[in-house]
Design a protein around this motif. Structure first.
Motif, PDB file in Angstrom:
ATOM      1  N   UNK A 170       0.826  -1.198   0.000  1.00 22.95           N
ATOM      2  CA  UNK A 170       0.000   0.000   0.000  1.00 22.95           C
ATOM      3  C   UNK A 170       0.863   1.252   0.000  1.00 22.95           C
ATOM      4  N   UNK A 171       0.355   2.268  -0.676  1.00 25.90           N
ATOM      5  CA  UNK A 171       1.005   3.573  -0.578  1.00 25.90           C
ATOM      6  C   UNK A 171       0.580   4.248   0.730  1.00 25.90           C
ATOM      7  N   UNK A 172      -0.717   4.086   1.069  1.00 20.66           N
ATOM      8  CA  UNK A 172      -1.256   4.672   2.302  1.00 20.66           C
ATOM      9  C   UNK A 172      -2.101   3.645   3.043  1.00 20.66           C
ATOM     10  N   UNK A 173      -1.829   3.513   4.324  1.00 20.35           N
ATOM     11  CA  UNK A 173      -2.614   2.649   5.217  1.00 20.35           C
ATOM     12  C   UNK A 173      -3.259   3.587   6.231  1.00 20.35           C
ATOM     13  N   UNK A 174      -4.595   3.722   6.161  1.00 16.65           N
ATOM     14  CA  UNK A 174      -5.320   4.675   6.995  1.00 16.65           C
ATOM     15  C   UNK A 174      -6.102   3.954   8.079  1.00 16.65           C
ATOM     16  N   UNK A 175      -5.771   4.235   9.334  1.00 14.79           N
ATOM     17  CA  UNK A 175      -6.444   3.634  10.480  1.00 14.79           C
ATOM     18  C   UNK A 175      -7.512   4.617  10.971  1.00 14.79           C
ATOM     19  N   UNK A 176      -8.774   4.172  11.007  1.00 16.71           N
ATOM     20  CA  UNK A 176      -9.883   5.071  11.302  1.00 16.71           C
ATOM     21  C   UNK A 176     -10.579   4.741  12.611  1.00 16.71           C
ATOM     22  N   UNK A 184      -8.651   0.332  15.080  1.00 14.96           N
ATOM     23  CA  UNK A 184      -8.439  -1.112  14.939  1.00 14.96           C
ATOM     24  C   UNK A 184      -6.994  -1.460  15.270  1.00 14.96           C
ATOM     25  N   UNK A 185      -6.760  -2.701  15.586  1.00 14.63           N
ATOM     26  CA  UNK A 185      -5.393  -3.171  15.787  1.00 14.63           C
ATOM     27  C   UNK A 185      -4.702  -3.193  14.424  1.00 14.63           C
ATOM     28  N   UNK A 186      -3.627  -2.452  14.247  1.00 11.32           N
ATOM     29  CA  UNK A 186      -2.965  -2.434  12.935  1.00 11.32           C
ATOM     30  C   UNK A 186      -2.541  -3.831  12.501  1.00 11.32           C
ATOM     31  N   UNK A 187      -2.803  -4.155  11.252  1.00 11.42           N
ATOM     32  CA  UNK A 187      -2.404  -5.443  10.722  1.00 11.42           C
ATOM     33  C   UNK A 187      -0.894  -5.433  10.467  1.00 11.42           C
ATOM     34  N   UNK A 188      -0.202  -6.435  10.985  1.00 12.80           N
ATOM     35  CA  UNK A 188       1.262  -6.462  10.906  1.00 12.80           C
ATOM     36  C   UNK A 188       1.741  -6.450   9.460  1.00 12.80           C
ATOM     37  N   UNK A 189       1.141  -7.288   8.614  1.00 11.42           N
ATOM     38  CA  UNK A 189       1.578  -7.361   7.219  1.00 11.42           C
ATOM     39  C   UNK A 189       1.288  -6.072   6.472  1.00 11.42           C
ATOM     40  N   UNK A 190       0.097  -5.512   6.691  1.00 10.50           N
ATOM     41  CA  UNK A 190      -0.242  -4.259   6.028  1.00 10.50           C
ATOM     42  C   UNK A 190       0.689  -3.139   6.480  1.00 10.50           C
ATOM     43  N   UNK A 191       1.033  -3.156   7.758  1.00 10.08           N
ATOM     44  CA  UNK A 191       1.942  -2.149   8.296  1.00 10.08           C
ATOM     45  C   UNK A 191       3.314  -2.250   7.646  1.00 10.08           C
ATOM     46  N   UNK A 211      -6.156   8.152  21.898  1.00  8.85           N
ATOM     47  CA  UNK A 211      -4.752   7.967  21.499  1.00  8.85           C
ATOM     48  C   UNK A 211      -4.639   7.280  20.138  1.00  8.85           C
ATOM     49  N   UNK A 212      -3.801   7.807  19.273  1.00  8.80           N
ATOM     50  CA  UNK A 212      -3.598   7.221  17.949  1.00  8.80           C
ATOM     51  C   UNK A 212      -2.642   6.042  18.040  1.00  8.80           C
ATOM     52  N   UNK A 213      -2.777   5.052  17.166  1.00 11.55           N
ATOM     53  CA  UNK A 213      -1.848   3.920  17.149  1.00 11.55           C
ATOM     54  C   UNK A 213      -0.406   4.411  16.981  1.00 11.55           C
ATOM     55  N   UNK A 214       0.513   3.795  17.661  1.00 15.73           N
ATOM     56  CA  UNK A 214       1.906   4.248  17.659  1.00 15.73           C
ATOM     57  C   UNK A 214       2.567   4.131  16.286  1.00 15.73           C
ATOM     58  N   UNK A 215       2.028   3.278  15.409  1.00 17.97           N
ATOM     59  CA  UNK A 215       2.636   3.101  14.088  1.00 17.97           C
ATOM     60  C   UNK A 215       2.327   4.275  13.152  1.00 17.97           C
ATOM     61  N   UNK A 216       1.334   5.083  13.516  1.00 22.30           N
ATOM     62  CA  UNK A 216       0.936   6.193  12.646  1.00 22.30           C
ATOM     63  C   UNK A 216       1.950   7.334  12.731  1.00 22.30           C
ATOM     64  N   UNK A 217       2.301   7.871  11.581  1.00 20.86           N
ATOM     65  CA  UNK A 217       3.250   8.992  11.546  1.00 20.86           C
ATOM     66  C   UNK A 217       2.543  10.329  11.369  1.00 20.86           C
ATOM     67  N   UNK A 218       1.251  10.297  10.974  1.00 16.24           N
ATOM     68  CA  UNK A 218       0.446  11.511  10.863  1.00 16.24           C
ATOM     69  C   UNK A 218      -0.912  11.255  11.497  1.00 16.24           C
ATOM     70  N   UNK A 219      -1.519  12.330  11.994  1.00 17.16           N
ATOM     71  CA  UNK A 219      -2.759  12.196  12.754  1.00 17.16           C
ATOM     72  C   UNK A 219      -3.731  13.283  12.333  1.00 17.16           C
ATOM     73  N   UNK A 220      -4.934  12.888  11.925  1.00 16.69           N
ATOM     74  CA  UNK A 220      -5.986  13.831  11.574  1.00 16.69           C
ATOM     75  C   UNK A 220      -7.143  13.650  12.547  1.00 16.69           C
ATOM     76  N   UNK A 221      -7.715  14.768  13.004  1.00 15.49           N
ATOM     77  CA  UNK A 221      -8.805  14.696  13.968  1.00 15.49           C
ATOM     78  C   UNK A 221      -9.930  15.621  13.516  1.00 15.49           C
ATOM     79  N   UNK A 222     -11.158  15.162  13.694  1.00 14.27           N
ATOM     80  CA  UNK A 222     -12.317  15.949  13.250  1.00 14.27           C
ATOM     81  C   UNK A 222     -12.544  17.169  14.110  1.00 14.27           C
ATOM     82  N   UNK A 223     -12.506  17.005  15.412  1.00 15.42           N
ATOM     83  CA  UNK A 223     -12.770  18.123  16.320  1.00 15.42           C
ATOM     84  C   UNK A 223     -11.784  18.109  17.471  1.00 15.42           C
ATOM     85  N   UNK A 224     -11.267  19.279  17.798  1.00 18.00           N
ATOM     86  CA  UNK A 224     -10.358  19.393  18.949  1.00 18.00           C
ATOM     87  C   UNK A 224     -10.452  20.811  19.476  1.00 18.00           C
ATOM     88  N   UNK A 225     -10.742  20.927  20.768  1.00 19.10           N
ATOM     89  CA  UNK A 225     -10.863  22.273  21.364  1.00 19.10           C
ATOM     90  C   UNK A 225      -9.726  22.515  22.330  1.00 19.10           C
TER      91      UNK A 225
END
Length: 225
Positions: A170-176, A184-191, A211-225
């Motif tokens: 994959x070029x991008x693996x997006x955890x939602x 979700x628990x990140x899939x080892x092979x996909x990671x 908390x975002x999964x530790x494997x993620x290098x970027x984080x997007x959030x819908x709402x944050x105050x």
């Protein structure tokens, strides 16, 4: 998108980091036009079960149409699913994208993301694979139990644009995260096979600090105050 300017009660109280791309100034200027009732008047009418009225004798239609044109141009450039998705996955080249969620049924967050990615020309797959079934234009099943009964998203995505081969790399693996569920628990092979791993939190403020999964290098959030 329905061709009218929204009247947004409490617009001035919108937190700085919520709806950051919403055209607040344009909407506020329309709400302040002569003849448009104040927020207090609108709330009073709504409480009485009445429809708030615009004083057409005072209303500046020319100014309204000018703001309306500016608002539609802004929306076309900033608020469509394609423009939002391009902030996650750049448009420059076709990318192979895997979205992964605990939620088996697509919600509005996933739909907006997938719709934008597909219409930007990217190849999109999902885990679980059935997550995207209701949004396919060839879906023939019932929508009674679909999220929001499928309102606005069901059967709207060209199924021929969705990927057939849902195997990496994959070029991008997006955890939602959405619907109150954790990531979700990140899939080892996909990671291992992904060039970029991102976390996206579609939940509202109640779960905004999930908390975002530790494997993620970027984080997007819908709402944050």
């Amino acid at each position: 998108m329905s061709g009218s300017i929204p009247f947004f009660i409490g617009l001035e109280n919108l937190p700085n980091r919520t709806m950051t791309t919403f055209p607040k100034a344009l909407v506020a200027s329309a709400m302040a036009l002569p003849g448009v009732p104040s927020q207090a008047e609108v709330l009073k009418s709504m409480a009485a079960g009445e429809v708030p009225q615009v004083n057409l004798d005072q209303f500046d239609m020319m100014a309204y149409m000018t703001i309306h044109k500016q608002l539609m141009e802004y929306a076309g450039q900033n608020l469509l699913t394609t423009s939002k998705a391009s902030k996650v996955v750049p448009e420059k080249d076709v990318q192979r994208v895997l979205i992964h969620s605990r939620t088996p049924e697509v919600g509005y967050g996933q739909f907006m993301l997938v719709n934008g990615l597909v219409n930007n020309g990217h190849s999109v797959c999902a885990r679980p694979e059935e997550m995207l079934r209701t949004m396919r234009d060839d879906y023939t099943g019932a929508l009674d139990t679909a999220y929001g009964r499928g309102f606005s998203y069901a059967r709207t995505v060209d199924h021929t644009k969705l990927a057939l081969d849902c195997h990496g790399p994959w070029d991008y693996y997006l955890l939602l995260a959405e619907g109150g569920d954790t990531y979700p628990e990140p899939d080892v092979e996909d990671t291992k096979q992904a060039k970029h791993i991102l976390a996206i939190n579609w939940d509202d403020m109640k779960d905004a600090l999930l908390p975002a999964p530790s494997v993620a290098t970027e984080y997007f959030v819908r709402e944050l105050v």
